[in-house]
Design an enzyme around this catalytic site. Structure first.
Site, PDB file in Angstrom:
ATOM      1  N   SER A 135      33.288  82.794  28.716  1.00 18.71           N
ATOM      2  CA  SER A 135      34.996  82.893  28.577  1.00 18.71           C
ATOM      3  C   SER A 135      35.441  82.107  27.237  1.00 18.71           C
ATOM      4  CB  SER A 135      35.250  81.587  30.481  1.00 18.71           C
ATOM      5  OG  SER A 135      36.924  81.580  29.973  1.00 18.71           O
TER       6      SER A 135
ATOM      7  N   HIS B 203      39.388  81.587  27.991  1.00 19.01           N
ATOM      8  CA  HIS B 203      40.085  80.782  28.330  1.00 19.01           C
ATOM      9  C   HIS B 203      41.624  81.637  29.421  1.00 19.01           C
ATOM     10  CE1 HIS B 203      40.418  76.588  29.925  1.00 19.01           C
ATOM     11  NE2 HIS B 203      42.354  76.390  29.896  1.00 19.01           N
TER      12      HIS B 203
ATOM     13  N   GLY C  64      40.568  83.170  37.907  1.00 19.06           N
ATOM     14  CA  GLY C  64      42.140  82.525  38.150  1.00 19.06           C
ATOM     15  C   GLY C  64      43.259  83.136  38.603  1.00 19.06           C
TER      16      GLY C  64
END
Length: 512
Positions: A345, A347, A444
């Site tokens: 990832s 972020h 997300g």
């Protein structure tokens, strides 16, 4: 600071919610009902949410080049599908990740402050995940504590006539300077049935999120003139905010309660150094002071020794993943440091501008864990042993004997797993990640778009869309299960692989 919540206005407005909410949410519900993909749901979220809140969710670091690259990297991957595969629905989307048997190979990544998007918050996302048999990951920066989340989910009635399944809950942790805060959060997560842990390693420094600076982003809102003006334009979001408890990060509430319990223990004669309240700094109770405290509490000096300390603190509760990895050497070091899984990832493009897209480095990180052939073999061995009634110890022994090239956990001996997030908005993206080496995929923004657009109902719609898209992509590709996806590229020449990088002879165009 005098606010509507400090005056108790929300308690009065909550009594009117059964009458007002259907009116102010009518347009939002109509738009959500007509949405057919995640992009549509993003548009629904933008039209319902406060500008400050939506921009926080939608934006990335600096010029947002990394944010766009995360998605564009999937566009450069092509399917070379197989025809006449003889598949018919329903296909098998089930798999196993971090000790959880799940019905879909994707789940909500940890995201901060979910109640700022909708009052349903983390509980709404977790309920939607539970409904489809997906894992749920709660953030340290959530607006719901681990204990409150567990209490809200209760017991799954469908498990009463069979062997109850453990909760599919993963707790994500940031490490703060004050280690007692970390211990308090871990203790409550353990007590609340969280069976796995993820340490985020790429937020020891804050990324430059210029949209938040322009909007004067705060948690809770600061009631500036611009924030109030934008709130007037979004009646559904504003009513949701004003008629419910003021949202704030729950982490300090957890720590304050733990310190109160330790103080009570001291009052009855327990005066050990660790439990003595005078040895602990007081924590702020004002919501706005808490935000500044939390921001300053992050530890930029956090290193590999601290990461090993964290693994020891979690103990034998369950698997621990290191989140934020984009290099094969860091992945290998994570395993050597005691982590059971690697989470690829950057972020969500919100930290280092110019960071590599996670999907671009997934194959090399899978290679560092032993390669796709060893991965497929180890997963098949594990499935076979488990079906025969064997447990983790038997799986570890079998994998060590039959697949010696596979990287395994130092603690359990089980195959190291890889999770990937970043840039995923379609079921086709999920399928590409699973073919290239991911055991599971986190998302997300898509689930938060759903939450913004319609609370728990919006999140359920995102799950439905992604499940349908993933199954359709698998069927068109000629893969009937997640196992088939794992094996699609394994042991094949480049011209035989099902997912290949497109070669155009030109660079990508990152213009909006």
């Amino acid at each position: 600071m005098l606010t509507p919540h400090s005056l108790g206005l929300h308690k009065i407005l909550s009594l009117l919610s059964p009458l007002v909410r259907p009116v102010v949410n009518w347009n939002a519900e109509r738009r959500l009902a007509n949405a057919v993909n995640v992009s549509d749901i993003r548009d629904c979220a933008k039209q319902r949410a406060h500008k400050m809140v939506f921009d926080y969710l939608d934006s990335g670091a600096d010029d947002e080049v990394t944010l766009r690259r995360n998605k564009d990297a999937f566009v450069d991957l092509e399917f070379h599908y197989k025809v006449l595969a003889g598949l018919k629905p329903p296909l098998d989307l089930s798999t196993r990740v971090l000790g959880n048997d799940v019905e879909v190979p994707f789940f909500p990544s940890p995201t901060a402050g979910s109640k700022m998007f909708h009052a349903d918050g983390e509980i709404g996302i977790a309920r939607a995940a539970k409904k489809v048999g997906a894992m749920y990951c709660l953030s340290t920066m959530g607006t719901t504590s681990p204990r409150d989340l567990a209490a809200s989910l209760g017991t799954d009635s469908s498990d009463l006539s069979a062997t109850p399944q453990p909760p599919k809950r993963l707790f994500q942790l940031y490490v703060w300077r004050d280690r007692s805060l970390v211990r308090d959060l871990l203790a409550q997560a353990k007590e609340s049935g969280f069976t796995s842990l993820a340490l985020t390693a790429d937020l020891t420094w804050y990324g430059n999120r210029e949209m938040d600076t322009r909007n004067g982003f705060t948690v809770p809102p600061s009631y500036s003139s611009s924030q109030v003006l934008q709130a007037l334009k979004k009646p559904a979001w504003s009513w949701d905010f004003l008629a419910n408890d003021e949202y704030a990060y729950a982490a300090l509430d957890v720590a304050v309660r733990a310190r109160q319990e330790r103080a009570a223990a001291c009052s009855v004669g327990n005066t050990s150094t660790r439990n003595h309240p005078e040895a602990e700094e007081p924590l702020p109770t004002d919501r706005r002071a808490q935000v500044s405290f939390i921001r300053d509490a992050f530890d930029p000096s956090f290193n590999w020794n601290d990461a090993e300390w964290l693994c020891d603190e979690w103990g034998s509760v369950g698997p621990v993943a290191l989140k934020g990895v984009v290099r094969p050497d860091d992945a290998s070091r994570a395993v050597a440091s005691g982590f059971d899984a690697v989470w690829v990832s950057n972020h969500g493009g919100r930290q280092l501008e110019g960071a590599v897209a996670p999907i671009d480095v997934l194959p090399s990180i899978r290679g560092a864990m032993g390669g796709t052939e060893a991965w497929c073999a180890a997963k098949n061995v594990a499935d076979s042993v488990r079906k025969g009634g064997g447990g983790d110890a038997e799986i570890a022994t079998a994998v060590a004997q039959r697949v010696p090239d596979m990287k395994t956990s130092l603690r359990t001996g089980l195959p190291v797993e890889i999770i990937l997030d970043g840039g995923i908005t379609r079921g086709t993206d999920i399928v590409k990640a699973l073919v290239l080496g991911a055991d599971a995929v986190g998302l997300g923004k898509p689930f938060l778009f759903g939450l913004c657009a319609g609370g728990e109902t919006g999140v359920r719609k995102v799950f439905e869309i992604l499940r349908e898209e993933t199954e359709r992509a698998m069927g068109l590709l000629g893969a009937g299960s997640v196992q088939d996806l794992r094996e699609a590229n394994s042991g094949k020449r480049e011209d035989e692989k099902f997912v290949r990088r497109r070669s155009t002879g030109r660079g990508r165009d990152f213009r909006v």
